[in-house]
Scaffold this motif. Structure first.
Motif, mmCIF file in Angstrom:
data_model
loop_
_atom_site.group_PDB
_atom_site.id
_atom_site.type_symbol
_atom_site.label_atom_id
_atom_site.label_comp_id
_atom_site.label_asym_id
_atom_site.label_seq_id
_atom_site.Cartn_x
_atom_site.Cartn_y
_atom_site.Cartn_z
ATOM 1 N N UNK A 54 0.799 -1.379 -0.018
ATOM 2 C CA UNK A 54 -0.242 0.157 -0.116
ATOM 3 C C UNK A 54 0.900 1.387 0.043
ATOM 4 N N UNK A 55 1.953 1.205 0.622
ATOM 5 C CA UNK A 55 2.651 2.358 0.743
ATOM 6 C C UNK A 55 3.549 2.647 -0.623
ATOM 7 N N UNK A 56 4.025 1.499 -1.184
ATOM 8 C CA UNK A 56 4.708 1.472 -2.464
ATOM 9 C C UNK A 56 3.589 2.040 -3.633
ATOM 10 N N UNK A 57 2.242 1.784 -3.404
ATOM 11 C CA UNK A 57 1.146 2.106 -4.562
ATOM 12 C C UNK A 57 1.099 3.492 -4.263
ATOM 13 N N UNK A 58 1.050 3.934 -2.882
ATOM 14 C CA UNK A 58 0.853 5.610 -2.781
ATOM 15 C C UNK A 58 2.022 6.289 -3.253
ATOM 16 N N UNK A 59 3.362 5.813 -3.112
ATOM 17 C CA UNK A 59 4.502 6.410 -3.904
ATOM 18 C C UNK A 59 4.267 6.626 -5.255
ATOM 19 N N UNK A 60 3.807 5.607 -5.902
ATOM 20 C CA UNK A 60 3.636 5.126 -7.276
ATOM 21 C C UNK A 60 2.659 6.424 -7.950
ATOM 22 N N UNK A 61 1.446 6.406 -7.056
ATOM 23 C CA UNK A 61 0.218 7.469 -7.339
ATOM 24 C C UNK A 61 1.040 8.850 -7.479
ATOM 25 N N UNK A 62 1.777 9.256 -6.384
ATOM 26 C CA UNK A 62 2.095 10.437 -6.292
ATOM 27 C C UNK A 62 3.115 10.689 -7.489
ATOM 28 N N UNK A 63 4.012 9.778 -8.032
ATOM 29 C CA UNK A 63 4.824 9.854 -9.034
ATOM 30 C C UNK A 63 4.068 10.152 -10.409
ATOM 31 N N UNK A 64 2.962 9.507 -10.512
ATOM 32 C CA UNK A 64 2.094 9.381 -11.550
ATOM 33 C C UNK A 64 1.425 10.808 -11.573
ATOM 34 N N UNK A 65 0.991 11.244 -10.432
ATOM 35 C CA UNK A 65 0.269 12.582 -10.473
ATOM 36 C C UNK A 65 1.296 13.743 -10.810
ATOM 37 N N UNK A 66 2.643 13.741 -10.507
ATOM 38 C CA UNK A 66 3.531 14.526 -10.989
ATOM 39 C C UNK A 66 3.733 14.562 -12.309
ATOM 40 N N UNK A 67 3.650 13.297 -13.102
ATOM 41 C CA UNK A 67 4.007 13.250 -14.408
ATOM 42 C C UNK A 67 2.952 13.823 -15.244
ATOM 43 N N UNK A 68 1.595 13.604 -14.897
ATOM 44 C CA UNK A 68 0.462 14.275 -15.232
ATOM 45 C C UNK A 68 0.474 15.818 -15.468
ATOM 46 N N UNK A 69 0.967 16.488 -14.300
ATOM 47 C CA UNK A 69 1.037 17.732 -14.202
ATOM 48 C C UNK A 69 2.162 18.407 -14.861
ATOM 49 N N UNK A 70 3.165 17.553 -15.177
ATOM 50 C CA UNK A 70 4.425 18.372 -15.836
ATOM 51 C C UNK A 70 4.109 18.297 -17.371
ATOM 52 N N UNK A 71 3.122 17.556 -17.856
ATOM 53 C CA UNK A 71 2.975 17.288 -19.279
ATOM 54 C C UNK A 71 2.217 18.449 -19.833
#
Length: 71
Positions: A54-71
């Motif tokens: 669950x913690x790893x999934x949370x980190x991955x969601x944060x990374x994915x959210x960052x990528x969508x805001x950068x695009x």
């Protein structure tokens, strides 16, 4: 939960969780209270842990959210 599942999804105590997400204990509790971090698992009267998956999934969601805001 079977033993093989437990080996693949260990429970992290608070110090390991803090290390994995690079956040302080108080910040993690604040995120839990706001519903923005996985809920802990009670392990005893005064101890908690977090499912590593669950913690790893949370980190991955944060990374994915960052990528969508950068695009």
């Amino acid at each position: 939960m079977s033993l093989s599942t437990q080996a693949n999804n260990p429970i992290w105590r608070m110090p390991e969780t803090c290390h994995q997400v690079a956040l302080s204990r108080s910040t993690i509790y604040r995120l839990i209270d706001s519903g923005d971090f996985p809920k802990p698992i009670p392990l005893g009267a005064k101890s908690i842990g977090f499912l590593s998956s669950e913690v790893i999934a949370w980190k991955e969601q944060r990374i994915a959210a960052r990528k969508t805001t950068e695009a």
